[in-house]
Design a protein around this motif. Structure first.
Motif, PDB file in Angstrom:
ATOM      1  N   MET A   7     -53.065  -7.364 -19.690  1.00  0.00           N
ATOM      2  CA  MET A   7     -53.992  -8.490 -19.795  1.00  0.00           C
ATOM      3  C   MET A   7     -54.729  -8.448 -21.127  1.00  0.00           C
ATOM      4  O   MET A   7     -54.781  -9.441 -21.863  1.00  0.00           O
ATOM      5  N   LEU A  30     -54.372 -11.217 -24.172  1.00  0.00           N
ATOM      6  CA  LEU A  30     -55.513 -12.027 -24.587  1.00  0.00           C
ATOM      7  C   LEU A  30     -55.853 -11.771 -26.060  1.00  0.00           C
ATOM      8  O   LEU A  30     -56.177 -12.693 -26.809  1.00  0.00           O
ATOM      9  N   GLN A  31     -55.742 -10.498 -26.463  1.00  0.00           N
ATOM     10  CA  GLN A  31     -56.034 -10.168 -27.848  1.00  0.00           C
ATOM     11  C   GLN A  31     -55.064 -10.867 -28.792  1.00  0.00           C
ATOM     12  O   GLN A  31     -55.445 -11.414 -29.814  1.00  0.00           O
ATOM     13  N   ILE A  68     -53.455 -13.577 -28.175  1.00  0.00           N
ATOM     14  CA  ILE A  68     -53.713 -15.018 -28.172  1.00  0.00           C
ATOM     15  C   ILE A  68     -54.776 -15.339 -29.219  1.00  0.00           C
ATOM     16  O   ILE A  68     -54.656 -16.297 -29.981  1.00  0.00           O
ATOM     17  N   VAL A  69     -55.820 -14.491 -29.272  1.00  0.00           N
ATOM     18  CA  VAL A  69     -56.870 -14.700 -30.266  1.00  0.00           C
ATOM     19  C   VAL A  69     -56.295 -14.559 -31.672  1.00  0.00           C
ATOM     20  O   VAL A  69     -56.534 -15.392 -32.551  1.00  0.00           O
ATOM     21  N   ALA A  97     -52.411 -18.767 -30.343  1.00  0.00           N
ATOM     22  CA  ALA A  97     -51.351 -19.397 -29.545  1.00  0.00           C
ATOM     23  C   ALA A  97     -51.930 -20.310 -28.468  1.00  0.00           C
ATOM     24  O   ALA A  97     -52.958 -20.013 -27.880  1.00  0.00           O
ATOM     25  N   GLU A  98     -51.248 -21.448 -28.271  1.00  0.00           N
ATOM     26  CA  GLU A  98     -51.688 -22.372 -27.225  1.00  0.00           C
ATOM     27  C   GLU A  98     -50.961 -22.103 -25.923  1.00  0.00           C
ATOM     28  O   GLU A  98     -51.452 -22.449 -24.851  1.00  0.00           O
ATOM     29  N   LYS A 148     -54.788 -13.399 -12.181  1.00  0.00           N
ATOM     30  CA  LYS A 148     -55.977 -13.108 -12.992  1.00  0.00           C
ATOM     31  C   LYS A 148     -55.678 -13.290 -14.468  1.00  0.00           C
ATOM     32  O   LYS A 148     -56.472 -13.856 -15.212  1.00  0.00           O
ATOM     33  N   THR A 191     -55.466 -16.929 -15.298  1.00  0.00           N
ATOM     34  CA  THR A 191     -56.790 -17.557 -15.319  1.00  0.00           C
ATOM     35  C   THR A 191     -57.553 -17.174 -16.583  1.00  0.00           C
ATOM     36  O   THR A 191     -58.186 -18.022 -17.225  1.00  0.00           O
ATOM     37  N   ALA A 192     -57.493 -15.886 -16.931  1.00  0.00           N
ATOM     38  CA  ALA A 192     -58.214 -15.434 -18.124  1.00  0.00           C
ATOM     39  C   ALA A 192     -57.680 -16.133 -19.371  1.00  0.00           C
ATOM     40  O   ALA A 192     -58.454 -16.555 -20.234  1.00  0.00           O
ATOM     41  N   ARG A 208     -56.294 -19.014 -19.483  1.00  0.00           N
ATOM     42  CA  ARG A 208     -56.722 -20.412 -19.432  1.00  0.00           C
ATOM     43  C   ARG A 208     -58.175 -20.546 -19.896  1.00  0.00           C
ATOM     44  O   ARG A 208     -58.536 -21.487 -20.606  1.00  0.00           O
ATOM     45  N   LEU A 209     -59.005 -19.576 -19.501  1.00  0.00           N
ATOM     46  CA  LEU A 209     -60.413 -19.600 -19.906  1.00  0.00           C
ATOM     47  C   LEU A 209     -60.537 -19.567 -21.412  1.00  0.00           C
ATOM     48  O   LEU A 209     -61.471 -20.111 -21.991  1.00  0.00           O
ATOM     49  N   MET A 210     -59.580 -18.881 -22.058  1.00  0.00           N
ATOM     50  CA  MET A 210     -59.637 -18.795 -23.509  1.00  0.00           C
ATOM     51  C   MET A 210     -59.017 -20.005 -24.167  1.00  0.00           C
ATOM     52  O   MET A 210     -59.071 -20.149 -25.393  1.00  0.00           O
ATOM     53  N   GLY A 211     -58.431 -20.881 -23.381  1.00  0.00           N
ATOM     54  CA  GLY A 211     -57.894 -22.102 -23.936  1.00  0.00           C
ATOM     55  C   GLY A 211     -56.406 -22.071 -24.165  1.00  0.00           C
ATOM     56  O   GLY A 211     -55.875 -22.887 -24.914  1.00  0.00           O
ATOM     57  N   ALA A 212     -55.706 -21.127 -23.563  1.00  0.00           N
ATOM     58  CA  ALA A 212     -54.252 -21.078 -23.712  1.00  0.00           C
ATOM     59  C   ALA A 212     -53.595 -21.361 -22.359  1.00  0.00           C
ATOM     60  O   ALA A 212     -54.113 -20.958 -21.326  1.00  0.00           O
TER      61      ALA A 212
END
Lengths: 134, 313
Positions: B211, B215-216, B218-219, B223-224, B246, B249-250, B252-256
């Motif tokens: 996870m 997420l890292q 993605i930042v 990436a979309e 999870k 969802t995480a 998605r929260l970041m916008g991807a």
């Protein structure tokens, strides 16, 4: 903004055309969050803004209250016919919110302000998109 | 080998014969034999090892000789203290250190645990033979001495096995860490599209790493769309599904957007049987399908109409 007050008392809300832009650059406490929500609701109603963009890329600490507040802002804005986009959430913040069980179902998200604005424009251009796909 | 001269420097006046005289005063037969016949013992011991456990493919003669000589020397010094029972005592620090180095080296060289322990155990034959001749008095005393020597060597042998096993466990732990890192690569497939091909069973610790890595990335890449491919995941249970949800969802929260692909038929059935709700998650059967969908989404987000592929036209 107060000069010698030390801690920030309220978070500035900028108007950009028909969008409102909020950049949260401090770690939110409960009072600050509540003030922001009141201010934002008043501003949306006063300006008739169609979109609200909240940039939380500098926020590193969240709790369940802040999570709920984001959700509430989105819900309130929707009632006032404005779309809310939360942008720039940090990975750690996202993980924390998920672990807290807050999936923010009603909030739209984007990676950065640029994408957020694009998302708002797209939402305004095709308002029927969600309800009538074809 | 650097140890022996150092020890000599500390006790310059004491050579093997002097030790022998000292041992006769202390009256322990094992010490006497070790001190008086160290060279002969070494020769006999090495001869014994050569005929039984020696592995010429793994270790050179010279190295083995050096190890054996060093072990005998440190053992003699330890036994001189009069302690022949407790190998954890400070007197045996030198012996344990020699054996520790030896076991670790042998576990890396590819010796089996028994071969490693036999290094010590094979000393029993020559030592017993010498003891039988050297011990004064009747059979009772001989048996007592033998038992003491046996006990001592058994403990030292077991110590080598312990160290051997510990060094193997260290290797396993390190490999597990490596595997954890290796098994969670996030690859960039296209501008704005990252993929995470997951391989192996998903437990809580791994999912946490997965996870965070995803997420890292993605930042970093902006990436979309993130595609999580679970073709290499053998089983999916409720916990695994929970972890996947999870992660989605995480992200998605970041916008991807997240797409889960590579769900095999049996796993799809399992998910339904378990009652896991994946309605909020986009799922595709193969990575190719997921990638096609990702292109559409990235294209739509950039306002670029995607050229339709013949298959979809």
């Amino acid at each position: 903004m107060t000069a010698g007050g030390g801690a920030m008392e309220r978070i500035p809300i900028l108007q950009m055309g028909e969008f409102l832009l909020v950049t949260i650059q401090v770690d939110l406490n409960d009072t600050l969050a509540q003030t922001l929500m009141d201010d934002l609701t008043a501003k949306v109603a006063a300006t008739g803004a169609r979109g609200v963009l909240i940039d939380i890329s500098s926020v590193t600490v969240v709790d369940s209250f802040i999570g709920r507040m984001l959700n509430d802002i989105a819900a309130t804005s929707r009632v006032l016919d404005a779309t809310t986009v939360v942008v720039g959430m940090q990975p750690a913040v996202a993980i924390t919110l998920v672990e807290l069980g807050l999936s923010l179902g009603g909030v739209r998200t984007a990676l950065n302000v640029d994408r957020g604005i694009a998302l708002l424009r797209a939402a305004l251009a095709a308002p029927a998109d969600a309800t009538h796909p074809e | 080998m650097a140890r022996t001269p150092e020890r000599r420097a500390q006790r310059p006046v004491r050579d093997a014969r002097a030790d022998a005289r000292h041992a006769r005063d202390a009256q322990h037969p094992i010490a006497t034999v070790l001190a008086e016949h160290e060279a002969e013992l070494l020769t006999e011991w090495l001869a014994g090892q050569r005929s039984t456990v020696r592995r010429p493919d793994l270790i050179r003669d010279s190295e083995l000789n050096a190890q054996a000589a060093e072990f005998l020397a440190t053992l003699r010094q330890a036994v001189m203290t009069g302690n022949v029972r407790d190998v954890q005592a400070p007197a045996y620090d030198g012996v344990r250190s020699v054996l520790g180095t030896l076991s670790r080296a042998r576990s890396l060289q590819g010796f089996t645990p028994s071969e490693t322990a036999m290094f010590v155990f094979s000393l029993k034959g020559p030592l017993y033979a010498r003891l039988r001749r050297a011990v004064p008095g009747g059979p009772d005393q001989v048996i007592d001495t033998m038992a003491a020597a046996g006990h001592l060597l058994d403990q030292l042998g077991l110590y080598t096995v312990e160290v051997y096993q510990r060094s193997r466990e260290e290797v396993i732990a390190r490999q597990q860490e490596d595997m954890m890192e290796l098994s969670t690569p996030v690859v960039k497939l296209w501008d704005g599209i990252v993929a995470l091909p997951m391989i192996g069973t998903l437990d809580s610790a791994r999912t946490q790493v997965v996870m965070e890595t995803l997420l890292q990335r993605i930042v970093e890449t902006g990436a979309e769309v993130a595609i999580i491919d679970i073709t290499g995941v053998p089983t999916v249970d409720t916990l695994t599904a929970q972890h996947l949800l999870k992660t989605v969802t995480a992200a998605r929260l970041m916008g991807a957007d997240c797409i889960i692909s590579g769900i095999r038929p049996q796993i799809a059935q399992t998910i339904v049987h378990l009652g896991v709700d994946l309605t909020d998650v986009t799922t595709k059967a193969t990575l190719a399908d997921a990638l096609r969908l990702a292109f559409t989404r990235v294209g739509a987000a950039n306002g670029v109409p995607l050229r339709q592929t013949p298959a979809r036209a």
